[in-house]
Design a protein around this motif. Structure first.
Motif, PDB file in Angstrom:
ATOM      1  N   THR A  14       0.858  -1.179   0.000  1.00  0.00           N
ATOM      2  CA  THR A  14       0.000   0.000   0.000  1.00  0.00           C
ATOM      3  C   THR A  14       0.902   1.238   0.000  1.00  0.00           C
ATOM      4  OG1 THR A  14      -0.032   0.027   2.408  1.00  0.00           O
ATOM      5  CG2 THR A  14      -1.805  -1.209   1.301  1.00  0.00           C
ATOM      6  N   PHE A  15       0.281   2.400  -0.088  1.00  0.00           N
ATOM      7  CA  PHE A  15       1.086   3.618  -0.129  1.00  0.00           C
ATOM      8  C   PHE A  15       1.624   4.026   1.237  1.00  0.00           C
ATOM      9  CE2 PHE A  15      -1.511   3.873  -3.987  1.00  0.00           C
ATOM     10  CZ  PHE A  15      -0.464   3.799  -4.893  1.00  0.00           C
ATOM     11  N   ASP A  16       1.180   3.337   2.295  1.00  0.00           N
ATOM     12  CA  ASP A  16       1.796   3.561   3.606  1.00  0.00           C
ATOM     13  C   ASP A  16       2.829   2.470   3.896  1.00  0.00           C
ATOM     14  OD1 ASP A  16      -0.019   1.530   4.035  1.00  0.00           O
ATOM     15  OD2 ASP A  16      -0.947   2.434   5.799  1.00  0.00           O
ATOM     16  N   LEU A  17       3.327   1.822   2.823  1.00  0.00           N
ATOM     17  CA  LEU A  17       4.446   0.879   2.831  1.00  0.00           C
ATOM     18  C   LEU A  17       4.163  -0.428   3.574  1.00  0.00           C
ATOM     19  CD1 LEU A  17       7.459   3.318   3.328  1.00  0.00           C
ATOM     20  CD2 LEU A  17       6.170   2.798   1.255  1.00  0.00           C
ATOM     21  N   LYS A  18       2.925  -0.861   3.617  1.00  0.00           N
ATOM     22  CA  LYS A  18       2.565  -2.148   4.213  1.00  0.00           C
ATOM     23  C   LYS A  18       2.489  -3.198   3.109  1.00  0.00           C
ATOM     24  CE  LYS A  18       1.549  -0.486   8.377  1.00  0.00           C
ATOM     25  NZ  LYS A  18       2.672   0.098   8.979  1.00  0.00           N
ATOM     26  N   PHE A  19       3.207  -4.294   3.282  1.00  0.00           N
ATOM     27  CA  PHE A  19       3.144  -5.370   2.313  1.00  0.00           C
ATOM     28  C   PHE A  19       1.772  -6.050   2.418  1.00  0.00           C
ATOM     29  CE2 PHE A  19       7.226  -5.418   0.450  1.00  0.00           C
ATOM     30  CZ  PHE A  19       8.132  -5.006   1.413  1.00  0.00           C
ATOM     31  N   THR A  20       1.111  -6.227   1.284  1.00  0.00           N
ATOM     32  CA  THR A  20      -0.197  -6.874   1.267  1.00  0.00           C
ATOM     33  C   THR A  20      -0.152  -8.228   0.562  1.00  0.00           C
ATOM     34  OG1 THR A  20      -0.778  -5.675  -0.762  1.00  0.00           O
ATOM     35  CG2 THR A  20      -1.461  -4.695   1.352  1.00  0.00           C
ATOM     36  N   TYR A  21       0.905  -8.471  -0.189  1.00  0.00           N
ATOM     37  CA  TYR A  21       1.065  -9.754  -0.876  1.00  0.00           C
ATOM     38  C   TYR A  21       2.551  -9.984  -1.108  1.00  0.00           C
ATOM     39  CZ  TYR A  21       0.568 -13.523  -4.276  1.00  0.00           C
ATOM     40  OH  TYR A  21       0.638 -14.739  -4.918  1.00  0.00           O
ATOM     41  N   VAL A  22       3.013 -11.206  -0.866  1.00  0.00           N
ATOM     42  CA  VAL A  22       4.407 -11.568  -1.113  1.00  0.00           C
ATOM     43  C   VAL A  22       4.435 -12.947  -1.741  1.00  0.00           C
ATOM     44  CG1 VAL A  22       6.660 -12.056  -0.068  1.00  0.00           C
ATOM     45  CG2 VAL A  22       5.243 -10.208   0.841  1.00  0.00           C
ATOM     46  N   LEU A  23       5.165 -13.077  -2.837  1.00  0.00           N
ATOM     47  CA  LEU A  23       5.361 -14.373  -3.481  1.00  0.00           C
ATOM     48  C   LEU A  23       6.863 -14.587  -3.629  1.00  0.00           C
ATOM     49  CD1 LEU A  23       4.439 -16.947  -4.877  1.00  0.00           C
ATOM     50  CD2 LEU A  23       4.159 -15.629  -6.984  1.00  0.00           C
ATOM     51  N   ALA A  24       7.411 -15.437  -2.786  1.00  0.00           N
ATOM     52  CA  ALA A  24       8.834 -15.758  -2.834  1.00  0.00           C
ATOM     53  C   ALA A  24       9.006 -17.127  -3.479  1.00  0.00           C
ATOM     54  CB  ALA A  24       9.410 -15.766  -1.423  1.00  0.00           C
ATOM     55  N   GLY A  25      10.182 -17.397  -3.986  1.00  0.00           N
ATOM     56  CA  GLY A  25      10.484 -18.732  -4.491  1.00  0.00           C
ATOM     57  C   GLY A  25      10.889 -18.798  -5.944  1.00  0.00           C
ATOM     58  N   TRP A  26      10.658 -17.750  -6.696  1.00  0.00           N
ATOM     59  CA  TRP A  26      11.007 -17.780  -8.114  1.00  0.00           C
ATOM     60  C   TRP A  26      12.502 -17.543  -8.308  1.00  0.00           C
ATOM     61  CZ3 TRP A  26       8.551 -18.859 -12.637  1.00  0.00           C
ATOM     62  CH2 TRP A  26       7.195 -19.182 -12.519  1.00  0.00           C
ATOM     63  N   GLU A  27      13.086 -18.280  -9.228  1.00  0.00           N
ATOM     64  CA  GLU A  27      14.508 -18.123  -9.517  1.00  0.00           C
ATOM     65  C   GLU A  27      14.784 -16.727 -10.071  1.00  0.00           C
ATOM     66  OE1 GLU A  27      12.537 -20.241 -13.028  1.00  0.00           O
ATOM     67  OE2 GLU A  27      12.592 -20.576 -10.879  1.00  0.00           O
ATOM     68  N   GLY A  28      16.003 -16.260  -9.854  1.00  0.00           N
ATOM     69  CA  GLY A  28      16.404 -14.919 -10.262  1.00  0.00           C
ATOM     70  C   GLY A  28      16.308 -14.652 -11.750  1.00  0.00           C
ATOM     71  N   SER A  29      16.333 -15.698 -12.571  1.00  0.00           N
ATOM     72  CA  SER A  29      16.234 -15.503 -14.017  1.00  0.00           C
ATOM     73  C   SER A  29      14.799 -15.246 -14.462  1.00  0.00           C
ATOM     74  CB  SER A  29      16.796 -16.727 -14.752  1.00  0.00           C
ATOM     75  OG  SER A  29      16.038 -17.885 -14.432  1.00  0.00           O
TER      76      SER A  29
END
Length: 182
Positions: A46-61
């Protein structure tokens, strides 16, 4: 979109790369634009810098656009309410719910430091960049609050899912680090 009206804009999305440790045979897939293996983590805030969704795990490429495509079809997919949208950078495709800047037009804030916007597309891109900068700041605050995430001595062990440094094993799952409120 009227760049001066952001009532339907619910935040910004981008990817950020975090250094990872992977099996030797996987190194090539995880090496993208950096000289070392990374994981591309897609996040919305959001614009107050709160993460609302995170998707980790994808390779750097993996490109940000490819990661977003996956985020839209997963069981725990990112949700964009009808009539709302996220701001994304030029690395993403223009599609419903995700608003990109004009291509081939000045975009980054530093490009406007010496010369003001000169036409409607530049005015739009300037406003877009000013608002979308929230996700860049959110990642910056996260890495400043948890310096180990930006530390060259830190690697995320992809097989174990834990955050490690050369001297300590923190045993904390990476996804939990990203869910901390800033």
């Amino acid at each position: 979109m009227n760049p001066n009206s952001s009532e339907n804009c619910i935040g910004a999305i981008d990817g950020s790369h975090f250094r990872v440790k992977v099996a030797k045979e996987d190194t090539r897939r995880y090496r993208g634009r950096k000289e070392f293996p990374t994981q591309n983590v897609l996040a919305a805030c959001t614009f107050d810098l709160k993460f609302t969704y995170v998707l980790a795990g994808w390779e750097g490429s993996a490109s940000d656009s490819r990661v977003l495509n996956n985020a839209l079809i997963r069981q725990d997919k990112i949700f964009v309410p009808q009539g709302k949208y996220y701001l994304v950078d030029g690395g993403f495709m223009l599609r419903p719910g995700f608003l990109t800047p004009f291509r081939s037009t000045r975009y980054h804030l530093k490009e406007y430091s010496t010369r003001q916007p000169e036409n409607p597309r530049e005015v739009y891109n300037h406003h877009h960049s000013s608002l979308r900068n929230a996700i860049e700041r959110a990642f910056g605050v996260l890495k400043k609050r948890f310096p180990i995430l930006g530390n060259k001595g830190c690697e995320i062990d992809v097989l174990m899912g834990s955050l490690k440094s050369k001297t300590k094993d923190f045993g904390i799952f990476f996804s939990l680090w990203l869910r901390f409120s800033i």
